[in-house]
Each structure stands twice: as structure tokens, then as C-alpha cells.
Design a protein around this motif. Structure first.
Motif, PDB file in Angstrom:
ATOM      1  N   LYS A  24       0.824  -1.214   0.000  1.00 59.16           N
ATOM      2  CA  LYS A  24       0.000   0.000   0.000  1.00 59.16           C
ATOM      3  C   LYS A  24       0.856   1.261   0.000  1.00 59.16           C
ATOM      4  CE  LYS A  24      -3.928  -2.150   2.342  1.00 59.16           C
ATOM      5  NZ  LYS A  24      -4.814  -2.139   3.527  1.00 59.16           N
ATOM      6  N   TYR A  68       1.836   1.826  -3.557  1.00 60.63           N
ATOM      7  CA  TYR A  68       0.725   1.990  -4.499  1.00 60.63           C
ATOM      8  C   TYR A  68      -0.485   2.573  -3.757  1.00 60.63           C
ATOM      9  CZ  TYR A  68       3.647  -1.155  -7.259  1.00 60.63           C
ATOM     10  OH  TYR A  68       4.694  -1.733  -7.937  1.00 60.63           O
ATOM     11  N   PRO A  69      -0.374   3.815  -3.280  1.00 57.11           N
ATOM     12  CA  PRO A  69      -1.439   4.363  -2.441  1.00 57.11           C
ATOM     13  C   PRO A  69      -2.687   4.799  -3.214  1.00 57.11           C
ATOM     14  CG  PRO A  69       0.287   5.992  -2.736  1.00 57.11           C
ATOM     15  CD  PRO A  69       0.776   4.739  -3.386  1.00 57.11           C
ATOM     16  N   HIS A  70      -2.533   5.113  -4.491  1.00 50.10           N
ATOM     17  CA  HIS A  70      -3.651   5.674  -5.246  1.00 50.10           C
ATOM     18  C   HIS A  70      -3.973   4.816  -6.466  1.00 50.10           C
ATOM     19  CE1 HIS A  70      -3.322   9.166  -2.687  1.00 50.10           C
ATOM     20  NE2 HIS A  70      -2.052   9.346  -3.059  1.00 50.10           N
ATOM     21  N   LEU A  71      -5.146   5.079  -7.039  1.00 51.13           N
ATOM     22  CA  LEU A  71      -5.569   4.318  -8.216  1.00 51.13           C
ATOM     23  C   LEU A  71      -4.572   4.478  -9.358  1.00 51.13           C
ATOM     24  CD1 LEU A  71      -7.695   2.590  -9.649  1.00 51.13           C
ATOM     25  CD2 LEU A  71      -8.870   4.701 -10.305  1.00 51.13           C
ATOM     26  N   ASP A  89      -1.416   4.770  -9.198  1.00 53.41           N
ATOM     27  CA  ASP A  89      -0.255   3.909  -8.944  1.00 53.41           C
ATOM     28  C   ASP A  89      -0.597   2.451  -9.247  1.00 53.41           C
ATOM     29  OD1 ASP A  89       1.294   6.105  -7.802  1.00 53.41           O
ATOM     30  OD2 ASP A  89      -0.101   5.959  -6.116  1.00 53.41           O
ATOM     31  N   ASP A 135     -11.535   6.824 -16.206  1.00 52.41           N
ATOM     32  CA  ASP A 135     -12.061   7.788 -15.238  1.00 52.41           C
ATOM     33  C   ASP A 135     -12.462   9.101 -15.888  1.00 52.41           C
ATOM     34  OD1 ASP A 135      -9.505   8.506 -15.917  1.00 52.41           O
ATOM     35  OD2 ASP A 135      -8.818   8.872 -13.866  1.00 52.41           O
ATOM     36  N   ASN A 193     -18.370   3.934  -2.649  1.00 53.04           N
ATOM     37  CA  ASN A 193     -17.337   4.827  -2.116  1.00 53.04           C
ATOM     38  C   ASN A 193     -17.878   5.565  -0.901  1.00 53.04           C
ATOM     39  OD1 ASN A 193     -18.193   7.798  -3.089  1.00 53.04           O
ATOM     40  ND2 ASN A 193     -18.797   6.291  -4.647  1.00 53.04           N
ATOM     41  N   GLU A 243     -11.537   6.112  -6.298  1.00 53.79           N
ATOM     42  CA  GLU A 243     -10.334   6.227  -5.471  1.00 53.79           C
ATOM     43  C   GLU A 243     -10.550   5.629  -4.086  1.00 53.79           C
ATOM     44  OE1 GLU A 243      -6.471   6.840  -4.921  1.00 53.79           O
ATOM     45  OE2 GLU A 243      -7.434   7.601  -6.746  1.00 53.79           O
ATOM     46  N   ASP A 244     -11.770   5.750  -3.555  1.00 49.06           N
ATOM     47  CA  ASP A 244     -12.042   5.200  -2.224  1.00 49.06           C
ATOM     48  C   ASP A 244     -12.009   3.674  -2.215  1.00 49.06           C
ATOM     49  OD1 ASP A 244     -12.359   7.750  -1.319  1.00 49.06           O
ATOM     50  OD2 ASP A 244     -14.548   7.724  -1.291  1.00 49.06           O
ATOM     51  N   VAL A 300      -9.859   1.829  -4.005  1.00 49.50           N
ATOM     52  CA  VAL A 300      -8.587   1.330  -4.498  1.00 49.50           C
ATOM     53  C   VAL A 300      -8.005   0.265  -3.580  1.00 49.50           C
ATOM     54  CG1 VAL A 300      -7.168   3.063  -3.315  1.00 49.50           C
ATOM     55  CG2 VAL A 300      -6.361   2.051  -5.458  1.00 49.50           C
ATOM     56  N   GLN A 311      -5.589  -3.061  -4.182  1.00 44.10           N
ATOM     57  CA  GLN A 311      -4.302  -3.234  -3.508  1.00 44.10           C
ATOM     58  C   GLN A 311      -4.217  -4.621  -2.865  1.00 44.10           C
ATOM     59  OE1 GLN A 311      -4.738   0.005  -0.821  1.00 44.10           O
ATOM     60  NE2 GLN A 311      -3.603   1.470  -2.072  1.00 44.10           N
TER      61      GLN A 311
END
Length: 813
Positions: free
Chosen positions: A467, A470-473, A475, A557, A589, A627-628, A630, A634
Motif C-alpha cells: 500500500k 501503491y497508495p492511489h488508483l 499507482d 475515469d 465509495n 479512489e475510495d 482502491v 491493492q
């Protein structure tokens, strides 16, 4: 005591004089007792032995009740409400699924774990074998990150290194201090878990958000003297109060269900194991009935011996005692041999058993199993020896000697007893055969179920991304774009798909949906299984698109959200068609529902098992993930690769491509989809295999019993048959007479067996699918099969009777 020793020596000498009889008896008892002991060892470990918790008798598994299910999870606010207000519980803990990438210690590995309220081990009464368990203080927001692991993980990954406790572990890119190793006997109520970290509820930013995701199961400990019903009623009343206080987020939360922890852990196997133990018990009873018949034959041959002993002053009680003692010697020998065979049987059972069977590591031949062996041996001695002893000692033995009675003759009582034993053997055998037949028919129907996809030639691999990296969509998408062409280039790979929840993986992820233009009450809002897929997923799994269009790489998106729904959802809410083009609100989300256009309808997929009713499913394109959400990509990216060859042959090449992109991405659950399908039906296969073995053994014993009884009857009637043939009886008449006498107990046993199967059908009801437990066609087929096999067993001695030479028979007499 001296008399007993003399009787024992005499009994041993008599058994030694009949080596054939003794060998057959010992082997029959050894196999029957050994099989019973082995299966009892499984039942004892799984069902009877106390759970490895200090408060196991008061531990309860707590789930939510909703209109469509009674095993629903709770949200974090739910847990806090119940924790603070459930007075019937001494302690309440929460468990949530959590997985972590272990890095920094060799190859990255995905570990299945749980996030738990740190009082869980206090609730269950568990003490660490090394270090300590989690403690309530570990749930404080300012507390350092700590973890505990199971004994099995400690041995498997770290070789039992006692110095590991106190060291740092890199889990999902964060540093945790390992503070303890759990006992070898301990297992989490979520059985795949090997690791636990604190939940830290007060640090969760969503602890006050009642619209947050439901992901927790609760574990509680009832107060002493408080029954589960009272605790369940109290928590259900609290649920109703919360629904009144928060009507929108709690609209579907109707109540609470409390299940004893033992039932939760073993519930899926409880009925099956008891049925199988009963079945192997039937086999032993049939074996005892055979031995009883052998004892009757042997006793009839010893009638003159018994008459002499009676004439010399032996009482009927002494004669019965001597015969029972001989049976006890056989049972003791058979029991000892059975105890030696039991470990082999246990290993065989474990080899056949599904991997999901709980507490498999505890199955062993222990003191309880050996005590059971002794009891079974005692029952076998009584069952196989009492009736023959009573029949043999019946009448005035001394008077028979004075009258010159033959030692090999047998009265009507012995004949009736032998016939009755055949009836019992046939009835028990038919019940086992019919049960195996019903399970076989059920198993074939399960195998014939259309899973909604083609499992053949598909490799499935679960990837878990760190995580922190790769914290965000964006990534996660970058990783996907880097790996996809590499996997597509693997020789033999034809189509590559991605999904975050694989069918039959046991994972679920549901979201509320609503239909634009339609009004739903809070209680009526549908829940749909949520699937994030790439454009090639349907082709890789060969899931049929029934209407509309496929996803493509232009669904991003930056374009309006689109979705696929499955046939069950389309039929339910658009029964007259028109689902394609409709708009739904998808609550996937934390910012509020998103509007999505339905662009396709796909075939129903059996996500939760072949026997489950199709759920409502909704699919969205990979690049349109919110994004919520993602975190779902992960933790879980199941890559499915279709090939024309052996899918597992691609596994190493796939892992190599993953390492070339990022060596810290863990690849796990590497299986073919055929293996996933096989795991789904493994419990049914286990039940079928064992019951079939027991049924075939019962059939063989019953046929041997029928053959033996009729053969002995023919030997006893040699003089009679010789007279009949001397007076002109035809061979066909003799054949008909012998078969006619033998078929009567068989028919009576078949009738009794049919009634028994109908009576026991409730015990099998939960083990069958799409077929009645007393299926008439199966009963008829099995009855005809048994009848034909029995006729063969009758024909052989009957044919021998027709070859008796009257002159030789009369001269012999």
C-alpha cells in the motif's frame, strides 16, 4: 481367578484348533474396529474435544441478521455500540479480515491475517507460548504497532526461531513488533488467518460514520449463567433501538444472531461426520452378524462337546460363560489389531479429507480413541457371541447325549437366529448402499451445475500490492499497465483477465445499488456483489455476454461510469427487458453513490458455490474504480490467464514477470480454476468416497453372510436332498427349493432396509443437493442391484446342492 485362567487357556486352545475361523474372525473385527476407531478419532478431534480456549463453553460467534441473510458483518460503530451496551456479555471483541505483504525477509509473501480488537485473546482465554498475546492497551491510538502470529506460521516461515519475538516485521510497508507466538493448538475463528494485529478502533477515522463499510464479525463471552437466548435477545433489542435512532444506515439491520463457537467452527462438517461414524458402525455390526453366524455354525459342530460337559456337571451358565469368553478373546485380539490399523486409517482419512476440515492438525489416536476402541471391542464381543452362546446352551444337553444326538445337528432356534442375522445384514447393507447411491446422484448433479464460466485451462494468481508504494488508483493502474503486456507475452497465454474477487474464492464484496427513477425503501435497497474487472476478464473466463457491449480500454475515469449486471439482477428488476441502457446508483465509495449506465448483461456466475442461488452481481471497468475503493485492488488482484495447455505450467513464468515489475508484490493462491472448482465440492467428494467404501464393504460382508448361511444349510440338508432326489425330485426342483429358502430372509432384509432408509432420510437431507434423501429411483436401483448380487450368492450353493449324488448322500448318512 484360577477358574478364569483355566477358562482362558481352554478358550485359547479351542481357537487355536480352528485357525481358519480364528483368522477370519480376527481380520473381520480388526478391520471393523480399526475403521471405527479411525473415524472416531476424526469426530473426537473435530466435534467432541474442547476448543483450545479457556472459556470455550461461553464463547459465541456473533453476526448480524438482515432480510436476506443471518451472517452479515457489522460496521465499526456497530461494534462500539454493542461493546458498550451488551450487559449479557463479559467481553466482546471484533475480528476483521486483513492480509499483509511480508517483505524484507526473503521473497515477498502474502499472509492471511486478521485485525482484532486487542482484547480478543482475553475474551477467549488464550496465553502465548512465546512472548505475549495482544492486550487491551495495544488498541490505544498512541500504542506502537504490534503483531502476534500462529505457531504454524512461526514454524513454516521462520523455522521456530525463538529470537524472532521482539523483532520487527515489515507488513504492508509498515514496521510491526512481533510480541508473541500463539499456542500450537490455537486457531483463529477465521481459519486461514496466521497473523493478528490490533484493530485500534478509536484511531479509525470512520468510527463515527454509520454509513461506513460492514467488515467485522464479533466474538463474545457470555456471562456465567446467562444463556445464549437471553444474550441474543438483548443484542437484538439493541439493534432495533439503533435502527430507530439511525433509520437510514441501519435500515436493513434487523437483529443479531449468536452461535456457539464450536458450532460455528464445525457446523459445516457436524452432520456429515456423525453420519459417516454411524455408517462405519453399521459395517462393524454387519461384520459382527457374520461372526455370530460363524459362531452358530461352530457351536452346532461343538454340540456334542457341550453335551459331554453338561453330563459331567457343567451348568448352562458355565457353558455360556465359556462361549462368551472365547468371543471376548476374539474381540480383544481384533481390538488390538484394530488399534494398530487405526493410525493407517487416520492417515487415509486425512489424505481424502478436504483442506477446509477444521482442526485437522489435532486428529490423532489419543486416550479417548483408545477408550472408544475398548468399548467397541466389548460391544463386538457381545454382538457376535451372546446370541450363539444362548442358542447353543439351550435345551437339555445331557439328555441329548443320552439320546445319542448328533453333535453337528442344529435345532429350529439356531436356524431362526441365523436367518434373523441375515435379515439384519441385508437391511443395514441396503441402507448404506442406498445412502451412497443418493450421495452419488447428488454429487453428479452438483458437478453438472453450470458455474457460469469455463474453468478448464485457466491459471488464477492473487497479487497483493504494498500500500505504501501503491497508495492511489493511478499507482495501481501503472502497475497493471506494466505487468499486462509481460503476462500476455508468456508463451501459451492467450487471454489475460483481472478481477478483484475471484468466483469460488470465498471472498465477497457487496454494495448497495438503486435504480434511477424507482423508489426503494431503506429496507428494500438491493445489495449486489461488486466486481472490478479489466476488459478481457469475460473472455478469459468465458463468461457469456447476453446483451449489450463489452468493456474496453476507453472506459476510463474520464468517461461516464458504465457497468455490467448479471442475468439474475436484470430478470429481477427488468423482467420485461430494458436493462441495457438503464441507469443505476452505485454506492461503492465514501463520498456518495455514483450514477452508472448498464451497458451489458452477462450470464450468472456461481460466486459463492455451485449449490448457491445466483447472487445479484455488478461489474465495473478496472480504470473506472473509485479512489475510495482502491484498497480492493491493492489487497486483491486476481489475474486469470487462459491457455490451451496445462495452466499450472505457466505459474513460474507468471511469478517471474511479477518480480521483474516489482519484487515486493506478493503472488499467492496460485491455482488452476479447476482446482478452485474441486475445492468447492471437496466436502461432498469426501462424504461420497467414505460412504461408498463403507457401502461396498457392507455389501461384500452381507453377500458373504448369505453365501455362508445357505452353504451351511445345504450341508445340513444333504441327507434330505439325497432322499428327495432318490424319490425322483428334479435338479430344477432342488435348485428352486434352496434358492426359495434363501431368498426369503433377503427379501425381508430388503424391505426392512427400505423402511430404514426412509426413516433415516432426515439425517442425509443436509448432505444432498437437488435430490431427495430417500430418492425412489435410487432405492429401486439399489434394491435390484442387491437382489441380483444376492441371487448370485444363493445360486452357487444351490447349484452345488443339485449335484449331490443320492447314493453317496444316503450311504454317508
Amino acid at each position: 481367578m484360577l477358574t478364569l485362567l483355566q477358562d482362558l487357556r481352554f478358550g485359547l486352545r479351542m481357537l487355536a484348533k480352528s485357525p481358519g475361523f480364528t483368522t477370519v474372525a480376527l481380520l473381520t473385527l480388526a478391520l471393523g474396529i480399526g475403521a471405527n476407531t479411525a473415524l472416531f478419532s476424526v469426530v473426537n478431534a473435530v466435534l467432541l474435544r474442547e476448543l483450545p480456549f479457556a472459556h470455550a463453553d461461553r464463547a459465541v460467534w456473533i453476526t448480524g441478521v438482515r432480510p436476506d441473510r443471518s451472517d452479515a458483518p457489522f460496521s465499526l460503530p456497530d461494534f462500539l455500540d454493542y461493546r458498550d451496551h451488551a450487559d449479557s456479555l463479559d467481553s466482546l471483541s471484533a475480528i476483521g479480515n486483513w492480509s499483509a505483504n511480508l517483505t524484507g525477509r526473503g521473497s515477498a509473501e502474502r499472509l492471511n491475517g486478521v485485525r482484532v480488537s486487542a482484547n480478543l485473546f482475553e475474551t477467549l482465554g488464550v496465553i502465548a507460548v512465546v512472548g505475549r498475546t495482544l492486550e487491551p492497551e495495544d488498541d490505544r491510538p498512541e500504542a506502537p504497532r504490534v503483531a502476534v502470529m500462529t505457531y504454524g506460521l512461526w514454524q513454516r516461515r521462520f523455522g521456530g526461531d525463538s529470537g524472532l519475538v521482539g523483532q520487527q516485521l515489515e507488513l504492508n510497508g509498515a514496521s510491526y513488533t512481533l510480541v508473541g507466538i500463539l499456542p500450537p493448538s490455537f486457531f483463529f475463528p477465521i481459519p486461514v488467518a496466521e497473523l493478528a494485529v490490533p484493530l485500534v478502533p478509536d484511531a479509525d477515522p470512520w468510527r463515527q460514520n454509520r454509513n461506513t463499510v460492514n467488515f467485522l464479525t464479533l466474538v463474545g463471552r457470555r456471562q456465567k449463567g446467562v444463556p445464549s437466548e437471553r444474550a441474543e435477545a438483548e443484542m437484538t433489542a439493541l439493534a432495533r433501538k439503533l435502527r430507530e435512532q439511525f433509520p437510514e444506515p441501519n435500515a436493513r439491520k434487523m437483529g443479531v444472531k449468536l452461535t456457539p463457537m464450536r458450532d460455528q467452527i464445525t457446523g459445516g462438517y457436524r452432520r456429515a461426520l456423525w453420519v459417516l461414524l454411524g455408517a462405519v458402525g453399521f459395517v462393524l455390526l454387519i461384520g459382527c452378524a457374520n461372526l455370530a453366524n460363524l459362531n452358530l455354525v461352530r457351536a452346532a459342530q461343538r454340540r456334542r462337546e457341550m453335551s459331554i460337559r453338561s453330563a459331567l456337571g457343567a451348568t448352562r451358565r458355565q457353558i455360556i460363560k465359556q462361549l462368551l469368553l472365547e468371543s471376548a478373546l476374539l474381540a480383544a485380539g481384533g481390538g488390538m489389531l484394530g488399534a494398530l490399523l487405526a493410525p493407517i486409517g487416520i492417515r487415509g482419512l486425512l489424505a481424502l479429507s478436504p483442506s477446509s476440515i477444521p482442526r485437522a492438525g489435532e486428529i490423532e489416536l489419543d486416550a479417548s480413541a483408545l477408550t472408544f476402541t475398548v468399548l467397541v471391542s466389548f460391544v463386538a464381543a457381545i454382538a457376535s457371541g451372546l446370541a450363539p452362546a444362548l442358542a447353543t446352551s439351550h435345551g437339555n444337553l445331557a439328555q441329548e447325549l443320552n439320546e445319542g444326538g448328533r453333535g453337528s445337528t442344529e435345532g429350529g432356534r439356531g436356524k431362526a437366529l441365523r436367518t434373523g442375522l441375515v435379515v439384519v445384514e441385508v437391511a443395514l447393507s441396503l441402507i448404506l448402499l442406498a445412502g451412497a447411491g443418493v450421495l452419488l446422484k447428488s454429487f453428479s448433479k452438483v458437478q453438472a451445475v453450470n458455474a457460469g464460466f469455463d474453468p478448464h485451462g485457466v491459471l488464477a494468481v492473487r497479487l497483493s500490492l504494498p500500500k505504501a508504494r501503491y497508495p492511489h488508483l493511478a499507482d495501481v493502474t501503472r502497475f497493471y499497465d506494466a505487468l499486462l503486456p509481460r503476462v500476455q507475452a508468456i508463451p501459451g497465454a492467450s487471454v489475460v483477465g483481472v478481477v478483484q474477487r475471484l468466483p469460488l474464492s470465498g471472498q465477497v464484496a457487496s454494495v448497495p445499488i438503486s435504480i434511477v427513477g424507482r423508489a426503494f425503501s431503506n429496507e428494500e435497497v438491493p445489495q449486489a456483489e461488486y466486481r472490478i474487472v479489466n476488459p478481457m476478464y469475460l473472455k478469459a473466463m468465458r463468461i457469456s455476454l447476453l446483451a449489450g457491449r463489452e468493456f474496453n480500454e476507453s472506459d476510463t475515469d474520464r468517461t461516464p461510469l458504465v457497468c455490467h449486471i448479471n442475468e439474475a439482477l436484470a430478470t429481477r428488476y427488468w423482467p420485461k427487458g430494458g436493462a441495457v441502457g438503464a441507469q443505476v446508483m452505485l454506492d461503492d465509495n465514501d463520498s456518495g453513490p455514483r450514477k452508472a449506465e448498464v451497458v451489458g448483461i452477462i450470464h450468472d456466475v456461481k460466486d459463492r458455490g455451485l449449490e448457491a442461488t445466483p447472487s445479484f452481481d455488478i461489474y465495473i471497468p478496472f480504470r473506472q474504480t473509485h479512489e475510495d475503493a482502491v484498497v480492493q485492488l491493492q489487497n486483491n488482484q486476481y489475474w486469470v490467464v487462459r491457455t490451451d495447455g496445462d495452466p499450472l505450467a505457466l505459474a513460474n513464468a507468471f511469478r517471474e514477470q511479477v518480480r521483474s515489475v516489482d519484487s515486493d508484490v506478493a503472488a499467492s493462491n496460485v491455482r488452476s480454476m479447476d482446482q478452485y472448482l474441486s475445492l468447492t465440492i471437496a466436502p461432498r467428494r469426501f462424504n461420497l468416497q467414505l460412504l461408498s467404501v463403507f457401502a461396498l464393504a457392507a455389501l461384500a460382508l452381507a453377500v458373504a453372510g448369505i453365501y455362508g448361511v445357505i452353504s451351511y444349510s445345504v450341508n445340513q440338508r444333504v441327507h434330505e436332498i439325497g432322499v428327495r432326489m432318490a424319490m425322483g425330485a428334479q435338479r430344477s426342483h432342488v435348485l428352486k427349493m434352496v434358492i426359495g429358502d434363501g431368498i426369503k430372509p433377503v427379501l425381508a432384509g430388503l424391505a426392512l432396509g427400505i423402511l430404514g432408509m426412509v426413516g433415516l432420510s432426515k439425517a442425509l437431507a443436509s448432505l444432498v443437493y437437488a435430490v431427495s434423501a430417500s430418492d425412489p429411483a435410487t432405492l429401486v436401483g439399489v434394491t435390484l442391484l442387491f437382489g441380483c448380487v444376492s441371487l448370485t450368492a444363493l445360486y452357487l450353493p444351490a447349484r452345488r446342492a443339485t449335484r449331490i449324488d443320492p447314493l453317496i448322500a444316503l450311504r454317508y448318512e
